[in-house]
Design a protein around this motif. Structure first.
Motif, PDB file in Angstrom:
ATOM      1  N   ILE A 258       0.868  -1.181   0.000  1.00  0.00           N
ATOM      2  CA  ILE A 258       0.000   0.000   0.000  1.00  0.00           C
ATOM      3  C   ILE A 258       0.902   1.227   0.000  1.00  0.00           C
ATOM      4  O   ILE A 258       1.769   1.371   0.868  1.00  0.00           O
TER       5      ILE A 258
ATOM      6  N   VAL B 235      -2.820   0.669  -4.271  1.00  0.00           N
ATOM      7  CA  VAL B 235      -2.532  -0.675  -3.770  1.00  0.00           C
ATOM      8  C   VAL B 235      -1.871  -1.505  -4.859  1.00  0.00           C
ATOM      9  O   VAL B 235      -1.929  -1.192  -6.047  1.00  0.00           O
TER      10      VAL B 235
ATOM     11  N   ALA C  76      -7.428   2.114   0.832  1.00  0.00           N
ATOM     12  CA  ALA C  76      -6.216   1.325   0.600  1.00  0.00           C
ATOM     13  C   ALA C  76      -5.603   0.774   1.882  1.00  0.00           C
ATOM     14  O   ALA C  76      -4.973  -0.280   1.857  1.00  0.00           O
TER      15      ALA C  76
END
Length: 338
Positions: free
Chosen positions: A37, A66, A94
């Motif tokens: 991430i 991501v 995310a």
């Protein structure tokens, strides 16, 4: 699933790990089991309350990008299947073990990239491409001045400009000289001890550069404009130095040099605009990612549960490239390196 939440706006300490429900997949969505991430400055602003609770209604969780493996696909998804390795931009959400992403903002991860490396691609490279090529129309043989060149978007912009055949002037602090030159800068400028306008003038015979990519804002406005050649273009991508303090626009230079100034952000754009931005980048540059011409620059990685530490790292201003979160409950400590 584990996710990072905050009950009130504030410093990094407000970020905590908590169990939440997985997002529901909509017709055009992929459900991605996240492997990496990206941490972005917009996340810091979100944490401080700049955008309210949600990213425009898509998720109450923060996070813009991501990389991971597709776990589920919506009924209207095309070009992706369960098990595919993907990377891309999300409308929030995310900072979690699973995220949903509209498949039109997703890209297949080239075989030569790990999923962790892929987590450092989408936001920075798409933003850099949009600012420098779609808006400012940088061409081979031209010159570009890129500020904050050691940051995520800045280091991506240096690589893209170099790969496109442009001459790259890049500003950063002296301790980041080797890193910035290593990703393709031709002329390094220490913003603390050198006047970038004077350096540009010296190296261009007073002509100036064709393009400026700026992340600083008000304090650099006048010198940026004076650093542009006739017909020059500038794209403002950030306001690290503030929006108005020191902002002086020399209108005569703008007029007589026939200059153009653009502004762009990603987070607040409508989904269809983000989709177009992602697709423009992918069409031009996925081959360069696949053959290693472009490479993600990773500063450090942190376990998802240590998101607060990742934010503290970004706030130091010491990072070079992307800071990543890894949603593995068993991850221990942080790692650094390029």
């Amino acid at each position: 699933m584990q996710a990072i939440v905050f009950d009130q706006f504030g410093g990094p300490e407000v970020l905590v790990a908590r169990e939440v429900a997985r997002p529901e997949v909509r017709p055009h969505d992929l459900l991605v089991h996240n492997a990496a991430i990206g941490v972005n400055r917009a996340d810091l602003s979100h944490r401080k309350g700049a955008y309210g609770r949600a990213y425009f209604g898509d998720s109450d969780l923060m996070g813009l990008e991501v990389a991971g493996t597709v776990a589920e696909v919506g009924p209207e998804v095309q070009g992706f299947a369960v098990g595919d390795r993907v990377m891309g931009i999300v409308g929030g959400g995310a900072y979690a073990e699973y995220s949903r992403i509209d498949h039109r903002m997703a890209m297949h991860v080239p075989q030569n990239l790990s999923l962790q490396q892929a987590g450092a691609v989408a936001e920075v490279f798409v933003t850099a491409h949009e600012a420098m090529f779609h808006l400012a129309r940088l061409q081979a043989g031209e010159s570009v001045l890129i500020h904050a060149a050691a940051g995520g978007v800045g280091s991506a912009a240096v690589q893209l400009a170099h790969a496109a055949g442009a001459r790259v002037f890049a500003t950063a602090s002296a301790d980041k000289r080797d890193a910035v030159l290593g990703v393709g800068a031709d002329v390094f400028i220490d913003y603390r001890s050198e006047d970038f306008q004077a350096v540009v003038a010296e190296h261009t015979g007073g002509k100036g550069v064709d393009v400026v990519i700026d992340f600083i804002g008000g304090p650099y406005l006048e010198r940026n404009v004076r650093s542009l050649a006739v017909g020059g273009r500038m794209t403002v991508v950030g306001l690290l130095g503030g929006a108005t303090e020191g902002a002086q626009l020399p209108i005569d230079v703008l007029l007589y040099r026939h200059l153009q100034i653009y502004g762009t952000v990603m987070k607040s754009r409508p989904p269809e605009v983000k989709q177009a931005m992602t697709q423009r980048f992918a069409q031009r540059w996925m081959g360069a990612l696949a053959d290693g011409t472009l490479r993600p620059v990773i500063d450090s990685t942190y376990p998802l549960a240590d998101a607060a530490e990742a934010h503290r790292r970004m706030e130091t201003g010491l990072s070079v490239g992307k800071i990543l979160l890894v949603p593995e409950r068993t991850a221990q400590g942080a790692s650094t390196g390029y």
